[in-house]
Design a protein around this motif. Structure first.
Motif, PDB file in Angstrom:
ATOM      1  N   GLY A 122     -11.424 -11.388 -20.000  1.00 46.27           N
ATOM      2  CA  GLY A 122     -11.280  -9.945 -20.143  1.00 46.27           C
ATOM      3  C   GLY A 122     -12.100  -9.135 -19.171  1.00 46.27           C
ATOM      4  N   TYR A 123     -12.975  -9.791 -18.422  1.00 46.31           N
ATOM      5  CA  TYR A 123     -13.814  -9.051 -17.487  1.00 46.31           C
ATOM      6  C   TYR A 123     -13.119  -8.801 -16.152  1.00 46.31           C
ATOM      7  N   THR A 124     -11.928  -9.355 -15.980  1.00 43.86           N
ATOM      8  CA  THR A 124     -11.108  -9.062 -14.805  1.00 43.86           C
ATOM      9  C   THR A 124      -9.742  -8.636 -15.283  1.00 43.86           C
ATOM     10  N   ILE A 125      -9.350  -7.412 -14.969  1.00 47.68           N
ATOM     11  CA  ILE A 125      -8.033  -6.897 -15.307  1.00 47.68           C
ATOM     12  C   ILE A 125      -7.327  -6.528 -14.006  1.00 47.68           C
ATOM     13  N   MET A 126      -6.094  -6.089 -14.091  1.00 48.77           N
ATOM     14  CA  MET A 126      -5.324  -5.859 -12.885  1.00 48.77           C
ATOM     15  C   MET A 126      -4.563  -4.544 -12.951  1.00 48.77           C
ATOM     16  N   CYS A 127      -4.499  -3.850 -11.810  1.00 48.73           N
ATOM     17  CA  CYS A 127      -3.609  -2.709 -11.621  1.00 48.73           C
ATOM     18  C   CYS A 127      -2.640  -3.105 -10.516  1.00 48.73           C
ATOM     19  N   ASN A 128      -1.345  -3.116 -10.852  1.00 45.44           N
ATOM     20  CA  ASN A 128      -0.385  -3.747  -9.937  1.00 45.44           C
ATOM     21  C   ASN A 128       0.994  -3.141 -10.103  1.00 45.44           C
ATOM     22  N   SER A 129       1.768  -3.158  -9.040  1.00 49.69           N
ATOM     23  CA  SER A 129       3.210  -2.923  -9.134  1.00 49.69           C
ATOM     24  C   SER A 129       3.825  -4.260  -9.551  1.00 49.69           C
ATOM     25  N   VAL A 130       3.711  -4.560 -10.837  1.00 51.31           N
ATOM     26  CA  VAL A 130       4.123  -5.890 -11.295  1.00 51.31           C
ATOM     27  C   VAL A 130       5.587  -6.162 -10.984  1.00 51.31           C
ATOM     28  N   SER A 131       6.407  -5.127 -11.097  1.00 55.44           N
ATOM     29  CA  SER A 131       7.793  -5.245 -10.649  1.00 55.44           C
ATOM     30  C   SER A 131       7.988  -4.253  -9.510  1.00 55.44           C
ATOM     31  N   PRO A 132       8.625  -4.705  -8.430  1.00 59.00           N
ATOM     32  CA  PRO A 132       9.314  -5.985  -8.296  1.00 59.00           C
ATOM     33  C   PRO A 132       8.470  -7.113  -7.718  1.00 59.00           C
ATOM     34  N   ASP A 143       9.002   3.763 -11.322  1.00 54.00           N
ATOM     35  CA  ASP A 143       9.593   4.359 -10.135  1.00 54.00           C
ATOM     36  C   ASP A 143      11.086   4.055 -10.051  1.00 54.00           C
ATOM     37  N   PHE A 144      11.753   4.699  -9.154  1.00 56.52           N
ATOM     38  CA  PHE A 144      13.194   4.567  -8.950  1.00 56.52           C
ATOM     39  C   PHE A 144      13.443   4.679  -7.457  1.00 56.52           C
ATOM     40  N   THR A 145      14.473   4.030  -6.984  1.00 57.20           N
ATOM     41  CA  THR A 145      14.847   4.171  -5.581  1.00 57.20           C
ATOM     42  C   THR A 145      15.429   5.558  -5.351  1.00 57.20           C
ATOM     43  N   LEU A 146      14.973   6.206  -4.298  1.00 59.53           N
ATOM     44  CA  LEU A 146      15.507   7.504  -3.897  1.00 59.53           C
ATOM     45  C   LEU A 146      16.119   7.375  -2.518  1.00 59.53           C
ATOM     46  N   ALA A 147      17.342   7.835  -2.360  1.00 58.37           N
ATOM     47  CA  ALA A 147      17.962   7.953  -1.040  1.00 58.37           C
ATOM     48  C   ALA A 147      17.624   9.335  -0.522  1.00 58.37           C
ATOM     49  N   ALA A 148      16.840   9.397   0.548  1.00 52.29           N
ATOM     50  CA  ALA A 148      16.356  10.676   1.056  1.00 52.29           C
ATOM     51  C   ALA A 148      16.597  10.773   2.554  1.00 52.29           C
ATOM     52  N   ALA A 149      17.039  11.941   2.994  1.00 53.88           N
ATOM     53  CA  ALA A 149      17.284  12.233   4.399  1.00 53.88           C
ATOM     54  C   ALA A 149      16.254  13.241   4.893  1.00 53.88           C
ATOM     55  N   PRO A 150      16.118  13.416   6.198  1.00 52.92           N
ATOM     56  CA  PRO A 150      15.239  14.478   6.706  1.00 52.92           C
ATOM     57  C   PRO A 150      15.680  15.840   6.185  1.00 52.92           C
ATOM     58  N   GLY A 198      12.894   0.468 -10.028  1.00 51.79           N
ATOM     59  CA  GLY A 198      11.985   0.244  -8.914  1.00 51.79           C
ATOM     60  C   GLY A 198      10.644  -0.268  -9.401  1.00 51.79           C
ATOM     61  N   SER A 199       9.588   0.179  -8.776  1.00 54.25           N
ATOM     62  CA  SER A 199       8.262  -0.315  -9.123  1.00 54.25           C
ATOM     63  C   SER A 199       7.880   0.048 -10.559  1.00 54.25           C
ATOM     64  N   GLN A 200       7.344  -0.937 -11.271  1.00 57.93           N
ATOM     65  CA  GLN A 200       6.726  -0.734 -12.577  1.00 57.93           C
ATOM     66  C   GLN A 200       5.233  -0.980 -12.364  1.00 57.93           C
ATOM     67  N   ARG A 201       4.463   0.103 -12.408  1.00 58.58           N
ATOM     68  CA  ARG A 201       3.055   0.009 -12.036  1.00 58.58           C
ATOM     69  C   ARG A 201       2.153   0.279 -13.239  1.00 58.58           C
ATOM     70  N   GLY A 202       1.034  -0.424 -13.260  1.00 53.92           N
ATOM     71  CA  GLY A 202       0.078  -0.156 -14.318  1.00 53.92           C
ATOM     72  C   GLY A 202      -0.868  -1.305 -14.556  1.00 53.92           C
ATOM     73  N   TRP A 203      -1.275  -1.457 -15.824  1.00 54.18           N
ATOM     74  CA  TRP A 203      -2.382  -2.341 -16.188  1.00 54.18           C
ATOM     75  C   TRP A 203      -1.854  -3.625 -16.809  1.00 54.18           C
ATOM     76  N   ALA A 204      -2.426  -4.740 -16.381  1.00 52.36           N
ATOM     77  CA  ALA A 204      -2.009  -6.044 -16.898  1.00 52.36           C
ATOM     78  C   ALA A 204      -3.215  -6.958 -17.035  1.00 52.36           C
TER      79      ALA A 204
END
Length: 334
Positions: free
Chosen positions: A94-104, A131-138, A261-267
């Motif tokens: 328990g003394y080491t935890i993680m913050c990560n974009s576990v997915s993908p 997160d979610f994929t965004l299609a973005a143009a200039p 898209g990315s699922q980010r947080g604590w694990a």
């Protein structure tokens, strides 16, 4: 008589609180006080990215709940496999935890890189960033909608340059929409980037016609882009005026499948949860309290970072569901 949850009881025990509601023998029965020394938070990315900023912004509030300092340990490389492996090699106390974009990233290191771990080695505590994929143009593009993008690419797949990060959920979403629209992906004019940041900057700077990349990272650049579509069944709060891939399905008469898209947080590790259930409950309680702290919410939202509390059960279920989606379409990423 005040009702206390098991997590609350454990929290009091961990803090060594003297309470007339609990006899010393009851406190001892809940296990040893924990934590009694500083913790580390592994971030399997270099400094400056979303996960690193999320970890550093959240840590002061988690420290307050746990009563111990927490240090960030950045271990980037190999699509997070170096950081993930480093995390699992630490004592699972328990003394080491993680913050990560576990997915993908965790699924892709397993499915494409033969990582020395499985999805079942990880236990999510909370994944606030979805997160979610965004299609973005200039911003100055002449494109008016994603339907126009489909029309142009159907007529000539090389008519538009498309920026994307290979071996990512964003790349998979691009391939899925092209397949649904009947566009020959082998003829595309793809421009690939090593990360989401460069792909976003390419759209904002006009170096590509469209970039396909995580939408949350575009928020600081929204004045320099024109969002065309979010890859989700419904519209999202971050870009409420932008059509969804679910709406595109109706427009073109073909189902457009997408993956989150990315699922980010604590694990933490599953081994920690199983071997130290009391400590695990204390940590979950601390993360929940910090996530719901009004000051934490204000601070993180001010940096455009997510704070939503989903909890361990929902976060774990969503993580595994994302793995199954990526596994089902892995041939498109090879």
């Amino acid at each position: 008589m005040t009702n206390f949850s098991r997590r609350s009881v454990l929290k009091f025990a961990a803090a060594g609180a003297a309470s007339t509601l609990f006899a010393p023998s009851m406190l001892m029965a809940q296990g040893d006080a924990w934590p009694t020394r500083p913790l580390n938070m592994v971030v399997p990315f270099a400094t400056g990215g979303y996960n690193d900023r999320l970890a550093r912004a959240f840590i002061p509030f988690l420290q307050e709940e746990l009563g111990q300092p927490i240090s960030v340990v950045n271990r980037g490389g190999a699509g997070t496999m170096i950081g993930n492996s480093h995390f699992l090699q630490q004592p699972q106390d328990g003394y080491t935890i993680m913050c990560n974009s576990v997915s993908p990233y965790v699924p892709l290191t397993i499915l494409l890189q033969d990582a020395p771990y499985s999805v079942h080695d990880f236990q999510m505590i909370n994944l606030p960033s979805r997160d979610f994929t965004l299609a973005a143009a200039p911003a100055d593009t002449d494109l008016e909608s994603f339907e126009e993008v489909v029309t142009r690419l159907r007529e000539d797949p090389r008519s538009l340059s498309l920026g994307v990060q290979p071996n990512s959920a964003d790349y998979l979403n691009l391939m899925l929409v092209l397949s649904a629209a009947g566009i020959d992906s082998s003829r595309l004019r793809l421009v690939t980037y090593d990360g989401g940041g460069p792909a976003r900057n390419a759209a904002a700077g006009g170096h590509v016609d469209i970039s396909f990349v995580g939408g949350e990272g575009f928020l600081p650049l929204r004045d320099r882009i024109k969002p065309l579509m979010v890859f989700a069944n419904n519209r999202v709060d971050a870009f409420p005026d932008v059509m969804s891939s679910g709406e595109l399905s109706e427009a073109i008469g073909e189902e457009v499948e997408s993956v989150e898209g990315s699922q980010r947080g604590w694990a933490v590790s599953t081994a920690f949860k199983n071997d130290h259930p009391d400590r695990y409950e204390i940590l979950v309680d601390a993360v929940e309290r910090a996530s719901k702290n009004p000051e934490a919410i204000k601070t993180l939202e001010g940096q455009q970072l997510a704070t939503t509390w989903y909890g361990p059960e929902q976060s774990q279920a969503d993580f595994l569901a994302n793995y199954e989606s990526l596994e089902r379409h892995i041939d498109l990423l090879r």
